[in-house]
Scaffold this active site. Sequence first.
Site, PDB file in Angstrom:
ATOM      1  N   ARG A 153       1.143  -1.239   0.162  1.00  0.00           N
ATOM      2  CA  ARG A 153       0.184  -0.154  -0.174  1.00  0.00           C
ATOM      3  C   ARG A 153       0.992   1.290  -0.232  1.00  0.00           C
ATOM      4  O   ARG A 153       0.889   2.226  -0.688  1.00  0.00           O
ATOM      5  CB  ARG A 153      -1.043  -0.001   1.109  1.00  0.00           C
ATOM      6  CG  ARG A 153      -2.250  -1.043   0.919  1.00  0.00           C
ATOM      7  CD  ARG A 153      -3.431  -1.485   2.384  1.00  0.00           C
ATOM      8  NE  ARG A 153      -2.574  -0.888   3.365  1.00  0.00           N
ATOM      9  CZ  ARG A 153      -3.233  -0.116   4.764  1.00  0.00           C
ATOM     10  NH1 ARG A 153      -3.238   1.497   3.998  1.00  0.00           N
ATOM     11  NH2 ARG A 153      -2.477  -0.696   5.076  1.00  0.00           N
ATOM     12  N   HIS A 175       3.947 -15.248   4.919  1.00  0.00           N
ATOM     13  CA  HIS A 175       4.157 -14.872   5.170  1.00  0.00           C
ATOM     14  C   HIS A 175       6.272 -15.022   5.020  1.00  0.00           C
ATOM     15  O   HIS A 175       7.208 -14.877   5.368  1.00  0.00           O
ATOM     16  CB  HIS A 175       4.471 -13.837   6.582  1.00  0.00           C
ATOM     17  CG  HIS A 175       5.704 -12.649   7.105  1.00  0.00           C
ATOM     18  ND1 HIS A 175       5.737 -11.231   5.732  1.00  0.00           N
ATOM     19  CD2 HIS A 175       6.101 -13.143   7.469  1.00  0.00           C
ATOM     20  CE1 HIS A 175       6.242 -10.271   6.813  1.00  0.00           C
ATOM     21  NE2 HIS A 175       7.081 -11.594   7.811  1.00  0.00           N
TER      22      HIS A 175
HETATM   23  P1  NAD Z   1      16.135 -10.579  18.451  1.00  0.00           P
HETATM   24  O1  NAD Z   1      17.782 -11.487  18.436  1.00  0.00           O
HETATM   25  O2  NAD Z   1      16.925  -9.148  18.685  1.00  0.00           O
HETATM   26  O3  NAD Z   1      15.670 -10.951  19.647  1.00  0.00           O
HETATM   27  C1  NAD Z   1      15.315 -12.381  20.113  1.00  0.00           C
HETATM   28  C2  NAD Z   1      15.192 -12.045  21.747  1.00  0.00           C
HETATM   29  O4  NAD Z   1      14.370 -13.613  21.876  1.00  0.00           O
HETATM   30  C3  NAD Z   1      16.280 -11.863  21.882  1.00  0.00           C
HETATM   31  O5  NAD Z   1      16.201 -11.108  23.267  1.00  0.00           O
HETATM   32  C4  NAD Z   1      16.305 -13.795  22.645  1.00  0.00           C
HETATM   33  O6  NAD Z   1      17.332 -13.494  23.724  1.00  0.00           O
HETATM   34  C5  NAD Z   1      14.993 -13.887  22.821  1.00  0.00           C
HETATM   35  N1  NAD Z   1      14.500 -15.473  23.156  1.00  0.00           N
HETATM   36  C6  NAD Z   1      15.142 -16.672  22.429  1.00  0.00           C
HETATM   37  N2  NAD Z   1      14.347 -17.434  22.453  1.00  0.00           N
HETATM   38  C7  NAD Z   1      14.004 -17.588  23.573  1.00  0.00           C
HETATM   39  C8  NAD Z   1      13.299 -18.168  24.795  1.00  0.00           C
HETATM   40  N3  NAD Z   1      12.635 -19.518  24.362  1.00  0.00           N
HETATM   41  N4  NAD Z   1      12.516 -17.123  25.314  1.00  0.00           N
HETATM   42  C9  NAD Z   1      12.218 -16.255  25.516  1.00  0.00           C
HETATM   43  N5  NAD Z   1      12.738 -15.407  25.075  1.00  0.00           N
HETATM   44  C10 NAD Z   1      14.328 -16.251  23.383  1.00  0.00           C
HETATM   45  O7  NAD Z   1      15.363 -10.663  17.555  1.00  0.00           O
HETATM   46  P2  NAD Z   1      14.560  -9.346  16.536  1.00  0.00           P
HETATM   47  O8  NAD Z   1      14.799  -8.747  15.435  1.00  0.00           O
HETATM   48  O9  NAD Z   1      14.205  -9.270  17.614  1.00  0.00           O
HETATM   49  O10 NAD Z   1      13.101 -10.860  15.953  1.00  0.00           O
HETATM   50  C11 NAD Z   1      12.640 -11.575  16.779  1.00  0.00           C
HETATM   51  C12 NAD Z   1      11.259 -12.048  15.568  1.00  0.00           C
HETATM   52  O11 NAD Z   1      10.650 -11.645  15.295  1.00  0.00           O
HETATM   53  C13 NAD Z   1      12.351 -13.411  14.437  1.00  0.00           C
HETATM   54  O12 NAD Z   1      12.166 -14.957  14.254  1.00  0.00           O
HETATM   55  C14 NAD Z   1      12.170 -12.587  13.323  1.00  0.00           C
HETATM   56  O13 NAD Z   1      12.312 -13.192  11.812  1.00  0.00           O
HETATM   57  C15 NAD Z   1      10.685 -11.635  13.641  1.00  0.00           C
HETATM   58  N6  NAD Z   1      10.424 -11.274  12.829  1.00  0.00           N
HETATM   59  C16 NAD Z   1       9.011 -10.811  12.546  1.00  0.00           C
HETATM   60  C17 NAD Z   1       8.183 -10.105  11.695  1.00  0.00           C
HETATM   61  C18 NAD Z   1       7.134 -10.260  10.802  1.00  0.00           C
HETATM   62  O14 NAD Z   1       6.324  -9.730   9.898  1.00  0.00           O
HETATM   63  N7  NAD Z   1       6.662 -11.443  11.294  1.00  0.00           N
HETATM   64  C19 NAD Z   1       9.188  -9.213  11.420  1.00  0.00           C
HETATM   65  C20 NAD Z   1      10.311  -9.174  11.297  1.00  0.00           C
HETATM   66  C21 NAD Z   1      10.991 -10.006  12.807  1.00  0.00           C
END
Ligand code: NAD
Length: 309
Positions: A153, A175
Amino acid sequence: MKITIIGLGSVGSAVATAVANTGLAHEIVLFDRDGVRARAAAEDLGHAAAFSYDIKITAVNNYRAIRGSEIVIIAAGANQKPGQTRTDLLHANAAVINDIVPRVMANVDSKNVKLIIVTNPLDVMVMLAQKISKLPASRVIGTGTMLDSARLRTILARQLSVSTQSINAYVLGEHGDSSMINWSSASIGGIDLNSFCRQTKISLPATTRKTIEHRVHNAAYEIIRGRGATWDGIAGAVADLVRCVVNDEKRILTVSLLDGVGDKAVAMSMPRIVGNSGVVAALCPKMSAEESAALRRSSRIIRKNFDTL
Ligand code: NAD
């Protein structure tokens, strides 16, 4: 409303800010396996909240403290490094969902809670979270292609010189790299896209559409190359989804949800009506034969990835 956010990395922190700024939560609980990070996030966010809403924001180091949460947002897990696809995260993040979801379910009211899944690869994580939680599929909601649709968009708004608010155009399916732009149902202010282009004398030929598709598909890769991760866009999507649920808005959002039963069941994004009880209806927009084929392909890819777990 009490809302829990699990995972306070780039995404979880931005989600926490965006959700706090909706003003809809009276309490936000933050949990990360890195307790120091969660406490720092709660402290910082608490200071920001002093300029806006009176919200109780706490970092917790055990799952008992999430009791009473009506919405639990899961944003924990590995993110894509430059060059990685979302599917590359499959096994690492399945372990994260396997760790988190049983603990969440042991501490929330299963008759009421809504899980919002953000962790990638999103659609497979929705399927896994639904399987583990045993919640009705309508209450295990992935942000899906809300973000991809917003990207579409935004590009179209610039191309057509019209507000994003007047554009109804959806990215459907995974996604991920196999997502599909549903050009056939795109409309601007209720006028179908082709007719809008004729009336405004704006040309949107197949080559331009291909370029737009490329930009939508590659947006995350470009952002990750430039700033290491993506967080603002997804935070906007989660806050919008939370607003829709809490206010029972019944807006149409392209969220990911498990559809079907048995071997054929798959979670992917379609336009769905979202309200206080979760997803209340799934819709099927107009599609060309080519778009239907792309959607089926996307669905097969998601299911195949799920079956490898
Ligand atoms: P990041 O590495 O900055 O943070 C991940 C966090 O998860 C860390 O603080 C870590 O300690 C925590 N973590 C890991 N395992 C855990 C557990 N078992 N219990 C509790 N906490 C735990 O990563 P990010 O950039 O914040 O991304 C997080 C997720 O979001 C990734 O999988 C990324 O691909 C996803 N993401 C999704 C979208 C979407 O559109 N759905 C967009 C961007 C990112």
